[in-house]
Design a protein around this motif. Structure first.
Motif, short mmCIF file in Angstrom:
data_model
loop_
_atom_site.label_atom_id
_atom_site.label_comp_id
_atom_site.label_asym_id
_atom_site.label_seq_id
_atom_site.Cartn_x
_atom_site.Cartn_y
_atom_site.Cartn_z
N THR A 192 0.84 -1.19 0.00
CA THR A 192 0.00 0.00 0.00
C THR A 192 0.88 1.24 0.00
O THR A 192 1.81 1.34 0.80
N ALA A 237 0.47 5.67 -0.42
CA ALA A 237 -0.40 6.85 -0.53
C ALA A 237 0.50 8.08 -0.43
O ALA A 237 0.64 8.69 0.63
N TYR A 260 0.52 10.84 -2.83
CA TYR A 260 0.00 12.10 -3.38
C TYR A 260 -1.13 12.67 -2.52
O TYR A 260 -2.03 11.95 -2.08
N VAL A 266 -2.54 9.91 -8.91
CA VAL A 266 -2.81 8.97 -7.82
C VAL A 266 -2.82 7.52 -8.29
O VAL A 266 -2.73 6.59 -7.47
N TYR A 267 -2.92 7.27 -9.60
CA TYR A 267 -2.89 5.91 -10.13
C TYR A 267 -1.54 5.24 -9.88
O TYR A 267 -1.41 4.01 -10.01
N ASP A 274 -0.14 5.40 -6.91
CA ASP A 274 -0.32 4.91 -5.54
C ASP A 274 -1.23 3.69 -5.54
O ASP A 274 -1.63 3.18 -6.60
N SER A 275 -1.59 3.23 -4.35
CA SER A 275 -2.70 2.28 -4.22
C SER A 275 -3.96 3.03 -4.61
O SER A 275 -4.38 3.96 -3.92
N CYS A 276 -4.58 2.62 -5.70
CA CYS A 276 -5.59 3.46 -6.34
C CYS A 276 -6.85 2.67 -6.66
O CYS A 276 -6.77 1.55 -7.17
N GLU A 330 -10.44 8.99 -9.88
CA GLU A 330 -9.41 8.10 -9.37
C GLU A 330 -8.97 8.58 -7.99
O GLU A 330 -8.78 9.78 -7.79
N ASN A 343 -6.49 7.68 -4.38
CA ASN A 343 -5.57 6.84 -3.63
C ASN A 343 -6.17 6.52 -2.26
O ASN A 343 -7.29 6.93 -1.94
N GLY A 381 -2.23 0.18 -9.26
CA GLY A 381 -1.12 0.70 -8.46
C GLY A 381 0.14 0.65 -9.28
O GLY A 381 0.96 -0.25 -9.13
#
Length: 214
Positions: A69, A71, A73, A80-81, A83-85, A102, A104, A181
């Motif tokens: 995981t 996060a 941004y 954010v895609y 990150d975990s998105c 989208e 995160n 992610g």
């Protein structure tokens, strides 16, 4: 193509009551985002969502369990895609246009509009920041346990700047839901409605399912 219904959630009169909205969404049936696309590792996070609507906008809650995981941004319309998105694409008309929303794990949002992945119009940051998010994250101590997080969202009508929405009652829309992610140790792509293509691309409205607001 898949079809689902979104029920009206009464009694949620303010966007500040996200905990109440989250509890109300917990009473709805979950839908799985479980089509694993374009990867060969077999890694498949466990992802579900519930959706409804209020007098103010669309109510959405994601439930995620995953090995990695991130996060990073925190600014609206950041990528954010990476990150975990989790993602929600919705089209209100038959002209092929749709919004991509989208998020995160923190609830940081990226929102665009267009007819395909190219030349998308970024929704103004001031509008995107109107989205209310409540994040609940539990990170594992070791590799034997998965990270777990939930994200409750209230997406007000004013975010959809190309449509004058005052209610969604009895309206049908074209939708798909995703998990990705791109910069995680194990990149992955999952969808609610399947996308049977060889090349990675969530932006294919011909593979959207149907959402009916009751």
């Amino acid at each position: 193509m898949k079809q689902l219904h979104a029920a009206f959630i009464p009694g949620i009169d303010t966007a500040e009551n996200l905990s109440g909205l989250s509890a109300a969404l917990d009473l709805s049936g979950k839908h799985a985002i479980n089509n694993l696309l374009w990867t060969k590792s077999g890694y498949r996070p466990e992802v579900n969502f519930v959706i409804g609507y209020t007098e103010q906008g669309i109510a959405l809650k994601y439930f995620v369990k995953e090995q990695h995981t991130a996060a990073v941004y925190t600014t609206a319309n950041a990528p954010v895609y990476k990150d975990s998105c989790v993602e929600f694409f919705i089209g209100f008309d038959t002209d092929g246009s749709y919004y991509n929303l989208e998020f995160n794990a923190l609830g940081t949002a990226l929102v665009g509009y267009g007819i395909n992945r190219h030349n998308r119009e970024e929704i103004p940051r001031a509008k995107v920041e109107k989205i209310k998010a409540l994040s609940n994250m539990s990170l594992a101590d070791g590799d034997a346990t998965l990270n777990s997080w939930e994200l409750t969202l209230l997406i007000p009508f004013e975010v959809f700047i190309h449509h004058h929405l005052t209610t969604l009652k009895q309206r049908g829309c074209r939708v798909n839901f995703f998990k990705c992610g791109d910069d995680l140790p194990e990149p992955h792509f999952l969808s609610w409605n399947n996308i049977p293509t060889a090349d990675p691309d969530f932006h294919l409205p011909q593979f959207f399912g149907t959402l009916l607001f009751d």
